[in-house]
Every structure is written in structure tokens, then in C-alpha cells.
Design an enzyme around this catalytic site. Structure first.
Site, PDB file in Angstrom:
ATOM      1  N   GLN A 149       3.204   2.097  -0.036  1.00  0.00           N
ATOM      2  CA  GLN A 149       4.118   1.362   0.840  1.00  0.00           C
ATOM      3  C   GLN A 149       3.399   0.279   1.629  1.00  0.00           C
ATOM      4  OE1 GLN A 149       6.603   5.126   2.269  1.00  0.00           O
ATOM      5  NE2 GLN A 149       7.716   3.214   2.487  1.00  0.00           N
ATOM      6  N   HIS A 150       4.207  -0.474   2.379  1.00  0.00           N
ATOM      7  CA  HIS A 150       3.708  -1.559   3.222  1.00  0.00           C
ATOM      8  C   HIS A 150       3.014  -2.613   2.340  1.00  0.00           C
ATOM      9  CE1 HIS A 150       4.796   1.074   6.442  1.00  0.00           C
ATOM     10  NE2 HIS A 150       3.824   1.924   6.201  1.00  0.00           N
ATOM     11  N   ASP A 204       6.199   5.352  -2.028  1.00  0.00           N
ATOM     12  CA  ASP A 204       5.601   6.575  -2.571  1.00  0.00           C
ATOM     13  C   ASP A 204       6.088   7.842  -1.878  1.00  0.00           C
ATOM     14  OD1 ASP A 204       4.257   5.962  -0.227  1.00  0.00           O
ATOM     15  OD2 ASP A 204       2.259   5.943  -1.119  1.00  0.00           O
TER      16      ASP A 204
END
Length: 464
Positions: free
Chosen positions: A71-72, A227
């Protein structure tokens, strides 16, 4: 038999599972490593995916595929869809000062929590965009679209070069800092604030089972997921299930219906992959804490477990605060780890190993408590990740958490969740397929509240 593919493009590697769409049985699989670092050319992800797909037998006989990924991060594309610069990953902390700036410019953390459910920290995409605008303005000017790792891989699988066709899902969008999971909408004003007045295109947000197009081989593409949401889907986690994942990072997430607005910025208001909320707390320090201590003690993991389990609860007063890579929850990007309570009687290998396990689990207990404070209680704890393979972790966790812990069999749950989503898209049913799973092993133990008391006292001393 219809086949579906689930992809997990994590920080460390790319994994592919090809599964029976009806039962979830894994038919074939493969994995390939990713380069190390916190700044990566996304083309390395694509190359690893192509290698892994080839090793897994390709997609020619696959009916649907979905991507779960770290992520991010920040993937910047120009007008032609070319990568502008290397992607900054979630664990790149250079934007910590930008996070402080953004919090101040909006009038404080509480306003970010109110508008998006997420208070900026270095991991969040918005802070990376601010860093880019301030340190590489030429790259910021060239950025026509910004997306996340799973968005970019789904887009590449679709074969498109048009940035207008980028798409994402609620779970991953909710980690950007300019998307509100509660309302499922972007906050364009926050995007502009982060990027110094620039407004790049952002991916269209798809519903949990909405197709994202097709691959060149004709397979349906699922919307994908971050995820943590993909892992929850792979575990068939439902309302009240709390997933504690000990991977590179330590992550606690609980499936629920309430969207948190934590002004302290500890609990992030993320969405799950089914339409619910997934309040989440992420630490920078996970299973590598155990690996680092085992290496220091010059023992393998089996011997490390034996040492930890041979020591008493509380490690005779020895406490490890595991901020080896700084920390995200609490937000201390420049912090360091610390060993407290050392004396001539307790400084031995067994106590050090026990303190490492208890310190890591105590940081996870802190995360569980913070989510509960937002009105989302954990009815069941599910322990997964590389750290869950440690016998010491499995046996000590119930004592530290003060409740039973379920440990499912080791599996690639992010890739499995992506495959389950692909099967859902393929079926078009109202809910994901009911894939039977091997039973989890339940671990129980007498609570040891003194461990948490010791840890919190040591942590408070570390933070002074």
C-alpha cells in the site's frame, strides 16, 4: 474447471497463485524477488511479474486475475503514461517533515481525521507528493497522473497506455491521504494542497467486484486491493475479526462497519475489499525484529524460539522497545530501539530472546487497543505473516494479548485474497465465493499483564 490468478506484489517479492475458481484450491504457483530499497523503478515490479507468471504457467488458461500489492507509495506518470521517476515506497521516510507541514497547513491532525480518516505520516502518498513538489519540482510538473503499485500493475496488465483508464479500489485509495473510505470519495482539495496546487489525474475507484478490463489474453481483471485488505479477503475475515500480520511491518486491522476518525493519527480509516471498513494500525517494525535479535545472538530461528520459551514471562525485567527502523505507530520516524531494565542477573540470551518476542507483541497489543478505542472491537484474533511461524510468537501471543489467538496454516494470503476477488468478479455473485480453508490452530495461555505494564513504562521512558 475455471481458473483464476491472484498476484501479490509485495515490498520483497512477486507471488502468483493460480486457483480453482470454485474451491480456491491452488493449482500452481511461483514467486520472484524484488530489488531491495525504499525507492524502486516500477518496471522492476513488471519484470518480476512477467517472470513469475511464466514460471506459474501463464494466463492463457486463466479466466480472471486480480492484483494485491504493497500500500501507499507513489507512482508518477507523465501524459504518455511513462514513469516520471522511481516510485517511493511506503517505508521511505524522507517525507516525514512534509507530513508535519501538511498537518499544520490544514489546521491540525483532527481536521485530516475528520475529512479522510487518515492523518498524514511519511508512508502516506500525500506526503510523498509534497516532498516531490518541494525537492524535485521538475518531476512534479511532469506528473500528469499519480497512482499506487497495484493500480499501475493492473493498468499494465490491461495493456493500456492511456492514463485516463487507470483504476483502483477503495482499500488502496484509502491509504493515499486524499480519499475518504467512509464516503468513498476523493478530496481533490487535499490532493492540491499536498502537491502545491497541482491536480494530477487519479485512478477511478471501482466497486469490490467491478471489472477493471481485460488482460491481453482475455482474462477479466479485478479491481485489486491493498495488501492488508487482500489478506483479510484471503482469510475470509468477517466483522469483528482482527488480523495481526507480522511481516516486514507489523499490521493490525479489524473488519467492521464503523469508519474511524482518530485525531491522534494512530488508527487509519481504511476500507476493506468487500465494502466494509478496515481500521488499521501499521508499525514499521515487524518480523525483522526477531531476525535481527537472532542474528545478534548468533542462533537460528529454532534455537531462538527455544531460548525465548525457556525464559520467564517478563524476561526477568528486561524489556525491548523494537523501534529498529524508526516507528510509524506511534509516529516516530527517527526513533531507535532500546533495551531497558538491564542488570547483571537478567542479561542473558534467553531473556534477550524473550524480550524481543514480548516487545514485538506488546507493540501489536498497543495497535489492537487503539482500534478498540475507535469503537471497533476484536472478537477474534488471527495471527499471520512470517513472524507467526515462530513457535515462541505463537505461544507467547495469547499471554501478551490476554486472549486466545488463531493461527491459520502458512499461506500466501494476499495472493489468495486477490485470487478470491478474481473469482468473485468472474461469478458476478453478490458475495465472494465461499472457499473452504484449513482449520486454524488455536493457542491459549494465561494473561501476563505485567509484560504490557513493563513495556509501556519502558516505551514512555524511551519517548521522553
Amino acid at each position: 474447471m475455471a481458473l483464476v490468478a491472484g498476484i501479490d506484489s509485495s515490498t520483497q517479492s512477486c507471488k502468483v497463485l493460480i486457483c480453482d475458481a470454485e474451491t480456491g484450491k491452488v493449482v500452481r504457483s511461483a514467486s520472484s524477488p524484488h530489488p531491495d530499497g525504499t525507492e524502486i523503478d516500477p518496471r522492476h515490479w513488471w519484470d518480476a511479474l512477467q517472470r513469475t507468471l511464466d514460471e506459474a504457467g501463464g494466463l492463457d488458461d486463466v479466466s480472471a486475475v486480480s492484483v494485491g500489492a504493497q500500500q501507499h507509495g507513489m507512482v508518477c506518470l507523465d501524459d504518455a503514461g511513462e514513469v516520471v521517476r522511481n516510485a517511493l515506497l511506503w517505508n521511505d521516510t524522507r517525507s516525514s517533515e512534509a507530513a508535519d507541514q501538511l498537518i499544520g497547513e490544514l489546521g491540525g491532525a483532527a481536521e485530516w481525521a475528520r475529512r479522510t480518516g487518515v492523518v498524514p505520516v511519511a508512508a502516506v502518498t500525500a506526503t510523498k507528493l509534497r516532498w516531490l513538489a518541494d525537492h524535485e519540482p521538475q518531476h512534479a510538473d511532469a506528473t500528469a497522473a499519480v497512482c499506487l503499485p497495484h493500480d499501475w500493475l493492473t493498468w499494465r496488465l490491461n495493456g493500456s497506455a492511456d492514463i485516463a483508464t487507470l483504476c483502483t479500489d477503495r482499500s488502496d485509495a484509502s491509504g493515499t491521504g486524499y480519499f475518504a473510505a467512509e464516503s468513498s470519495t476523493y478530496d481533490s482539495a487535499l490532493l492540491e494542497l499536498a502537491f502545491r496546487g497541482r491536480r494530477p489525474a487519479v485512478p477511478r475507484v471501482l466497486g469490490p467486484k467491478e471489472p477493471a478490463g481485460k488482460t491481453r489474453s482475455g482474462a477479466l481483471l479485478g479491481p485489486g486491493a491493498g495488501d492488508n485488505a487482500a489478506a483479510a479477503l484471503g482469510l475470509s475475515a468477517g466483522r469483528g475479526d482482527c488480523v495481526v500480520s507480522l511481516g516486514t511491518s507489523g499490521v493490525v486491522s479489524t473488519v467492521g462497519d464503523a469508519a474511524p476518525h482518530d485525531a491522534d493519527g494512530i488508527v487509519a480509516g481504511f476500507a476493506d475489499a468487500t465494502g466494509r471498513q478496515l481500521p488499521l494500525v501499521c508499525t514499521l517494525n515487524g518480523a525483522p525484529v526477531l531476525a535481527a535479535v537472532a542474528a545478534m545472538l548468533k542462533v537460528d530461528f529454532d534455537e531462538f524460539d527455544k531460548l525465548a520459551l525457556s525464559a520467564p514471562a517478563g524476561a526477568d525485567g528486561l524489556v525491548l522497545v523494537p523501534y529498529f527502523e524508526g516507528e510509524r505507530s506511534p509516529n516516530l520516524p527517527h526513533a531507535a530501539g532500546a533495551l531497558h531494565g538491564v542488570n547483571a542477573r537478567n542479561l542473558n540470551s534467553a531473556n534477550i530472546a524473550r524480550a524481543a518476542v514480548e516487545g514485538l507483541l506488546s507493540s501489536m497489543a498497543y495497535c489492537i487497543d487503539k482500534i478498540s478505542e475507535q469503537g471497533v472491537d476484536a472478537d477474534r484474533i488471527i495471527l499471520i505473516g512470517g513472524g507467526a511461524r515462530s513457535e515462541a510468537v505463537r505461544r507467547i501471543a495469547p499471554a501478551v494479548f490476554g486472549r486466545a489467538v488463531d493461527v491459520p496454516p502458512p499461506a500466501e494470503y494476499v495472493a489468495l485474497g486477490a485470487a478470491r476477488q478474481a473469482a468473485w468478479v468472474l461469478s458476478g455473485d453478490a458475495s465472494p465465493p465461499d472457499w473452504s480453508a484449513d482449520a486454524a490452530v488455536r493457542y491459549e495461555g494465561s494473561p501476563t499483564p505485567k509484560v504490557l505494564q513493563q513495556y509501556r513504562a519502558a516505551e514512555h521512558f524511551t519517548l521522553r
